[in-house]
Structure formats: C-alpha cells, structure tokens
Scaffold this motif. Structure first.
Motif, PDB file in Angstrom:
ATOM      1  N   MET A   1       0.844  -1.176   0.000  1.00 12.57           N
ATOM      2  CA  MET A   1       0.000   0.000   0.000  1.00 12.57           C
ATOM      3  C   MET A   1       0.890   1.240   0.000  1.00 12.57           C
ATOM      4  N   THR A   2       0.532   2.209  -0.770  1.00 11.11           N
ATOM      5  CA  THR A   2       1.303   3.441  -0.855  1.00 11.11           C
ATOM      6  C   THR A   2       1.242   4.203   0.460  1.00 11.11           C
ATOM      7  N   LYS A   3       2.372   4.710   0.856  1.00 14.50           N
ATOM      8  CA  LYS A   3       2.449   5.462   2.103  1.00 14.50           C
ATOM      9  C   LYS A   3       1.991   6.891   1.859  1.00 14.50           C
ATOM     10  N   PRO A   4       1.295   7.489   2.833  1.00 13.84           N
ATOM     11  CA  PRO A   4       0.819   8.870   2.668  1.00 13.84           C
ATOM     12  C   PRO A   4       1.985   9.863   2.672  1.00 13.84           C
ATOM     13  N   ASN A   5       1.746  11.036   2.113  1.00 12.13           N
ATOM     14  CA  ASN A   5       2.780  12.071   2.056  1.00 12.13           C
ATOM     15  C   ASN A   5       3.242  12.528   3.433  1.00 12.13           C
ATOM     16  N   SER A   6       2.455  12.257   4.456  1.00 12.04           N
ATOM     17  CA  SER A   6       2.828  12.651   5.822  1.00 12.04           C
ATOM     18  C   SER A   6       3.800  11.657   6.478  1.00 12.04           C
ATOM     19  N   THR A   7       4.160  10.584   5.781  1.00 12.60           N
ATOM     20  CA  THR A   7       5.062   9.575   6.335  1.00 12.60           C
ATOM     21  C   THR A   7       6.443  10.181   6.579  1.00 12.60           C
ATOM     22  N   GLN A  28      13.709  15.470   9.858  1.00 12.66           N
ATOM     23  CA  GLN A  28      12.384  16.026  10.131  1.00 12.66           C
ATOM     24  C   GLN A  28      11.470  16.005   8.904  1.00 12.66           C
ATOM     25  N   LEU A  29      12.001  15.654   7.746  1.00 11.44           N
ATOM     26  CA  LEU A  29      11.228  15.706   6.507  1.00 11.44           C
ATOM     27  C   LEU A  29      10.272  14.525   6.359  1.00 11.44           C
ATOM     28  N   THR A  30       9.287  14.720   5.518  1.00 11.75           N
ATOM     29  CA  THR A  30       8.294  13.684   5.236  1.00 11.75           C
ATOM     30  C   THR A  30       8.391  13.281   3.758  1.00 11.75           C
ATOM     31  N   LYS A  31       7.646  12.261   3.403  1.00  8.67           N
ATOM     32  CA  LYS A  31       7.564  11.844   2.009  1.00  8.67           C
ATOM     33  C   LYS A  31       7.142  13.024   1.131  1.00  8.67           C
ATOM     34  N   GLY A  32       6.152  13.780   1.557  1.00 14.29           N
ATOM     35  CA  GLY A  32       5.680  14.929   0.798  1.00 14.29           C
ATOM     36  C   GLY A  32       6.756  15.984   0.618  1.00 14.29           C
ATOM     37  N   ASP A  33       7.555  16.207   1.666  1.00 16.05           N
ATOM     38  CA  ASP A  33       8.666  17.162   1.574  1.00 16.05           C
ATOM     39  C   ASP A  33       9.688  16.697   0.537  1.00 16.05           C
ATOM     40  N   LEU A  34       9.980  15.397   0.533  1.00 11.60           N
ATOM     41  CA  LEU A  34      10.951  14.861  -0.424  1.00 11.60           C
ATOM     42  C   LEU A  34      10.436  14.980  -1.851  1.00 11.60           C
ATOM     43  N   LEU A  35       9.149  14.730  -2.020  1.00 15.30           N
ATOM     44  CA  LEU A  35       8.561  14.887  -3.358  1.00 15.30           C
ATOM     45  C   LEU A  35       8.634  16.340  -3.808  1.00 15.30           C
ATOM     46  N   ALA A  36       8.346  17.263  -2.895  1.00 14.47           N
ATOM     47  CA  ALA A  36       8.423  18.694  -3.220  1.00 14.47           C
ATOM     48  C   ALA A  36       9.857  19.093  -3.544  1.00 14.47           C
ATOM     49  N   LEU A  37      10.803  18.573  -2.784  1.00 17.29           N
ATOM     50  CA  LEU A  37      12.214  18.879  -3.021  1.00 17.29           C
ATOM     51  C   LEU A  37      12.642  18.374  -4.396  1.00 17.29           C
ATOM     52  N   ALA A  39      10.792  17.922  -6.963  1.00 21.96           N
ATOM     53  CA  ALA A  39      10.080  18.674  -8.001  1.00 21.96           C
ATOM     54  C   ALA A  39      10.403  20.168  -7.962  1.00 21.96           C
ATOM     55  N   LYS A  40      11.299  20.534  -7.048  1.00 20.54           N
ATOM     56  CA  LYS A  40      11.696  21.938  -6.874  1.00 20.54           C
ATOM     57  C   LYS A  40      10.509  22.835  -6.543  1.00 20.54           C
ATOM     58  N   LYS A  41       9.582  22.297  -5.733  1.00 23.48           N
ATOM     59  CA  LYS A  41       8.423  23.072  -5.295  1.00 23.48           C
ATOM     60  C   LYS A  41       8.759  23.785  -3.991  1.00 23.48           C
ATOM     61  N   ASP A  42       8.136  24.908  -3.787  1.00 25.35           N
ATOM     62  CA  ASP A  42       8.354  25.694  -2.573  1.00 25.35           C
ATOM     63  C   ASP A  42       7.473  25.150  -1.452  1.00 25.35           C
ATOM     64  N   MET A  43       8.100  24.657  -0.398  1.00 21.75           N
ATOM     65  CA  MET A  43       7.384  24.146   0.771  1.00 21.75           C
ATOM     66  C   MET A  43       8.048  24.734   2.011  1.00 21.75           C
ATOM     67  N   PRO A  44       7.259  25.182   2.989  1.00 20.56           N
ATOM     68  CA  PRO A  44       7.849  25.765   4.209  1.00 20.56           C
ATOM     69  C   PRO A  44       8.884  24.865   4.876  1.00 20.56           C
ATOM     70  N   ALA A  45       8.667  23.557   4.868  1.00 18.83           N
ATOM     71  CA  ALA A  45       9.606  22.644   5.522  1.00 18.83           C
ATOM     72  C   ALA A  45      10.984  22.653   4.867  1.00 18.83           C
ATOM     73  N   LEU A  46      11.060  23.136   3.638  1.00 13.63           N
ATOM     74  CA  LEU A  46      12.326  23.127   2.902  1.00 13.63           C
ATOM     75  C   LEU A  46      13.089  24.443   2.998  1.00 13.63           C
ATOM     76  N   HIS A  47      12.467  25.479   3.526  1.00 11.67           N
ATOM     77  CA  HIS A  47      13.066  26.809   3.541  1.00 11.67           C
ATOM     78  C   HIS A  47      14.382  26.897   4.302  1.00 11.67           C
ATOM     79  N   ASN A  48      14.537  26.144   5.342  1.00 15.52           N
ATOM     80  CA  ASN A  48      15.736  26.256   6.176  1.00 15.52           C
ATOM     81  C   ASN A  48      16.758  25.166   5.932  1.00 15.52           C
ATOM     82  N   LEU A  49      16.588  24.384   4.865  1.00 18.93           N
ATOM     83  CA  LEU A  49      17.566  23.337   4.578  1.00 18.93           C
ATOM     84  C   LEU A  49      18.867  23.966   4.082  1.00 18.93           C
TER      85      LEU A  49
END
Length: 98
Positions: A1-7, A28-37, A39-49
């Motif tokens: 089963m696919t894991k949710p983006n919050s994993t 501290q990152l999640t699956k969704g954060d990694l996908l955003a990273l 895809a070069k999408k802007d996500m608050p969790a990535l701002h301080n990396l």
C-alpha cells in the motif's frame, strides 16, 4: 500500500545506519517534503535546509535507491540517473495488481 505524504523519512524503509547519517533537519522531513524537493516546489519545511542537509539526503537516498534496484533488478523508477530524492518516496512494498 502506498504510504501517505505525511510519512516521516525514517519510516520510508531506510536502514538505521542511513537514518543516522541524515542531518537533524533532514530527519524532520516527510515523504511529501521529499517529493516537493525533487520537483523543486516551494514548501515551508524546505526553507531552512542547508547544503549539508540536502547532501545528506542525496547521499542516503542514492544508496537506498541502489539497494532497492539491486533487490528488484536493474530498473529505474524515473528518468534520473542516479535517481534523486524522489526515490525515497517510492513505496518499498507496492501492492501488485495482476
């Protein structure tokens, strides 16, 4: 089963050694954060990396992806070679539909 983006990243199938090699911020990152990273999408969790954080993710995920490929055969989930951090978000136990 696919894991949710919050994993959390430490629940995506990485070994304890791989988790230990991630920087504290990368842990501290999640699956969704990694996908955003990837895809070069802007996500608050990535701002301080930092570059060190991103390098730890790339190093660990490249190793993880190589292990997954070795277990499954020489296949790639995308067009990146070597694959980027999006591979961390790939489910390691997919549901097969026959």
């Amino acid at each position: 089963m696919t894991k949710p983006n919050s994993t959390p990243i430490d629940q995506l199938g990485l070994s304890q050694d791989q988790i230990n090699r991630l920087t504290p911020a990368a842990k501290q990152l999640t699956k969704g954060d990694l996908l955003a990273l990837s895809a070069k999408k802007d996500m608050p969790a990535l701002h301080n990396l930092t570059l060190k954080d991103i390098k730890s993710i790339e190093t660990v995920m490249s190793e993880f992806q190589a292990q997954q490929m070795a277990a499954a055969g020489d296949v790639s989930c995308c067009t990146c070679t070597p694959c980027c951090s999006c591979c961390a978000a790939a489910d390691t136990e997919p549901v097969r539909i026959v």
